[in-house]
Design an enzyme around this catalytic site. Sequence first.
Site, PDB file in Angstrom:
ATOM      1  N   HIS A 184       0.816  -1.214   0.000  1.00 51.93           N
ATOM      2  CA  HIS A 184       0.000   0.000   0.000  1.00 51.93           C
ATOM      3  C   HIS A 184       0.849   1.262   0.000  1.00 51.93           C
ATOM      4  O   HIS A 184       0.439   2.280  -0.557  1.00 51.93           O
ATOM      5  CB  HIS A 184      -0.954  -0.018   1.191  1.00 51.93           C
ATOM      6  CG  HIS A 184      -2.160  -0.878   0.968  1.00 51.93           C
ATOM      7  ND1 HIS A 184      -3.442  -0.461   1.209  1.00 51.93           N
ATOM      8  CD2 HIS A 184      -2.269  -2.142   0.486  1.00 51.93           C
ATOM      9  CE1 HIS A 184      -4.292  -1.425   0.904  1.00 51.93           C
ATOM     10  NE2 HIS A 184      -3.600  -2.469   0.467  1.00 51.93           N
ATOM     11  N   ASP A 185       2.038   1.217   0.628  1.00 50.32           N
ATOM     12  CA  ASP A 185       2.901   2.386   0.601  1.00 50.32           C
ATOM     13  C   ASP A 185       3.479   2.599  -0.798  1.00 50.32           C
ATOM     14  O   ASP A 185       3.513   3.728  -1.298  1.00 50.32           O
ATOM     15  CB  ASP A 185       4.041   2.237   1.604  1.00 50.32           C
ATOM     16  CG  ASP A 185       4.838   3.524   1.730  1.00 50.32           C
ATOM     17  OD1 ASP A 185       4.294   4.507   2.254  1.00 50.32           O
ATOM     18  OD2 ASP A 185       6.002   3.557   1.283  1.00 50.32           O
ATOM     19  N   GLY A 221       4.505   6.620  -4.445  1.00 52.29           N
ATOM     20  CA  GLY A 221       5.268   5.395  -4.590  1.00 52.29           C
ATOM     21  C   GLY A 221       5.913   4.987  -3.274  1.00 52.29           C
ATOM     22  O   GLY A 221       5.397   5.283  -2.193  1.00 52.29           O
ATOM     23  N   ASP A 264       7.716   5.646  -0.728  1.00 47.62           N
ATOM     24  CA  ASP A 264       8.311   6.819  -0.091  1.00 47.62           C
ATOM     25  C   ASP A 264       8.024   6.915   1.400  1.00 47.62           C
ATOM     26  O   ASP A 264       8.374   7.909   2.044  1.00 47.62           O
ATOM     27  CB  ASP A 264       7.825   8.098  -0.784  1.00 47.62           C
ATOM     28  CG  ASP A 264       6.310   8.283  -0.730  1.00 47.62           C
ATOM     29  OD1 ASP A 264       5.631   7.483  -0.042  1.00 47.62           O
ATOM     30  OD2 ASP A 264       5.806   9.233  -1.370  1.00 47.62           O
ATOM     31  N   SER A 285       5.253   7.381   2.947  1.00 51.93           N
ATOM     32  CA  SER A 285       4.220   8.345   3.339  1.00 51.93           C
ATOM     33  C   SER A 285       3.144   7.731   4.220  1.00 51.93           C
ATOM     34  O   SER A 285       2.587   8.396   5.099  1.00 51.93           O
ATOM     35  CB  SER A 285       3.582   8.978   2.094  1.00 51.93           C
ATOM     36  OG  SER A 285       2.963   7.995   1.283  1.00 51.93           O
ATOM     37  N   HIS A 322      -1.314 -12.985  -0.868  1.00 54.45           N
ATOM     38  CA  HIS A 322      -2.510 -13.297  -0.090  1.00 54.45           C
ATOM     39  C   HIS A 322      -2.403 -14.673   0.569  1.00 54.45           C
ATOM     40  O   HIS A 322      -3.282 -15.047   1.350  1.00 54.45           O
ATOM     41  CB  HIS A 322      -3.748 -13.240  -0.982  1.00 54.45           C
ATOM     42  CG  HIS A 322      -4.093 -11.852  -1.418  1.00 54.45           C
ATOM     43  ND1 HIS A 322      -4.923 -11.580  -2.492  1.00 54.45           N
ATOM     44  CD2 HIS A 322      -3.724 -10.637  -0.930  1.00 54.45           C
ATOM     45  CE1 HIS A 322      -5.041 -10.279  -2.638  1.00 54.45           C
ATOM     46  NE2 HIS A 322      -4.329  -9.681  -1.701  1.00 54.45           N
ATOM     47  N   ASP A 379      -6.027 -18.389   2.507  1.00 51.94           N
ATOM     48  CA  ASP A 379      -5.672 -19.756   2.135  1.00 51.94           C
ATOM     49  C   ASP A 379      -5.608 -20.601   3.403  1.00 51.94           C
ATOM     50  O   ASP A 379      -5.777 -20.095   4.514  1.00 51.94           O
ATOM     51  CB  ASP A 379      -4.395 -19.808   1.276  1.00 51.94           C
ATOM     52  CG  ASP A 379      -3.099 -20.041   2.033  1.00 51.94           C
ATOM     53  OD1 ASP A 379      -3.073 -19.855   3.268  1.00 51.94           O
ATOM     54  OD2 ASP A 379      -2.108 -20.403   1.390  1.00 51.94           O
ATOM     55  N   THR A 427      -3.245 -22.143   4.886  1.00 54.24           N
ATOM     56  CA  THR A 427      -2.019 -22.127   5.688  1.00 54.24           C
ATOM     57  C   THR A 427      -1.526 -20.686   5.828  1.00 54.24           C
ATOM     58  O   THR A 427      -0.472 -20.327   5.303  1.00 54.24           O
ATOM     59  CB  THR A 427      -0.921 -22.994   5.037  1.00 54.24           C
ATOM     60  OG1 THR A 427      -0.738 -22.567   3.668  1.00 54.24           O
ATOM     61  CG2 THR A 427      -1.301 -24.463   5.055  1.00 54.24           C
ATOM     62  N   ASP A 454       3.300 -20.084   1.183  1.00 53.48           N
ATOM     63  CA  ASP A 454       3.291 -21.209   0.267  1.00 53.48           C
ATOM     64  C   ASP A 454       2.299 -20.992  -0.864  1.00 53.48           C
ATOM     65  O   ASP A 454       1.649 -19.956  -0.954  1.00 53.48           O
ATOM     66  CB  ASP A 454       3.016 -22.522   1.003  1.00 53.48           C
ATOM     67  CG  ASP A 454       1.651 -22.561   1.684  1.00 53.48           C
ATOM     68  OD1 ASP A 454       0.760 -21.759   1.300  1.00 53.48           O
ATOM     69  OD2 ASP A 454       1.461 -23.379   2.602  1.00 53.48           O
TER      70      ASP A 454
END
Length: 339
Positions: free
Chosen positions: A111-112, A124, A126, A128, A232, A250, A252, A257
């Site tokens: 997300h950053d 991008g 950075d 923030s 994920h 998932d 595990t 994995d």
Amino acid sequence: MHHKYFTTLPLASLASLAVATPYETREAAPGLIDDLLTGILNPMQQLIKDVLGGVKSGINDEISTKPLVCLTTLDSCCPWYDVSAELTKLFTETNGECNDNARAAVRFGFHDAGAWDKDSTFGGADGSLMMDFSEESRSENNGLQTVRTVLRSVQAKYKVGYADLAQYAHNHATITCPKGPRVRTFIGRKDATQANPTGKLPDVNDSADNLIALFQRKGFSAHDLAALVGAHATAKQRFVDTSAAGMPLDTTPGVWDVEFYNDTLNNNAGKNEKVFVLPSDKVLSVHPQVKDEWREFVGNQPHWNEDYAKAYIRMSLLGVQNLKDLKECTKTLPKKKNI
């Protein structure tokens, strides 16, 4: 979904790479990272170009323990040995798997860095999101507030750059999870001077075509996107369906994995008996530009690790203009773990 100057750079300049000045001006960097990797390149720029081009692996298993005397003036990786040791304690379950802090740090890195595309003049990777620009209050960043506080405490203790820490924490979390790759890890980014732009992150209800187009504007192929969403594998959803808050994506979630790829194919979007499948993951898994690669990852951990590492290095450098000034500090990460 997500780089010759070192041979002549004065040691004092190397020292400055370890601690970024929070409000040092970042140059506008429209265009893809590939546009910065042309002409005469220094060794760091060349390494990055080789990794992104598939000439060299995005995984580096070199490990080094912190020297008894570790001077930042000689090695700008020095503070990161201590950061690494701190994150290991913060990211590890008692059974050796990765915990909620680790899985949140993976998402935090995305997300950053991901709030950027080729038309952006700021944003991008950075830092923030970790800084005081109120990005943590944006709806797309719900669930990241706790890990933001954790990472801010690490930054305050070790005085490293926010931008670097956001990406270092992602890579550390990846290897804290058993089976995860030691993604090449660079430091020396400049920290943000303003909040990242809005509207640049994916939505869980978006179409596969829109998601592919969104990531293409960041420089990622559909193949790269297939690899990146594999993060994920350790995720849990909390806000897509609050009635199923905490359900893993998932079977595990403490392990890095490839079960995620099979679980997504074999379950419907939404809440299932053991896993929650995001609508965006489901539509991507069967999209003509993605489905073959998606199935290639099923049961093939080395293939996914390599592809993920290469794609995430690009993610971790979105919007970064000073590629020639970076230093690789992968050696400070923990060793990889297997079950």
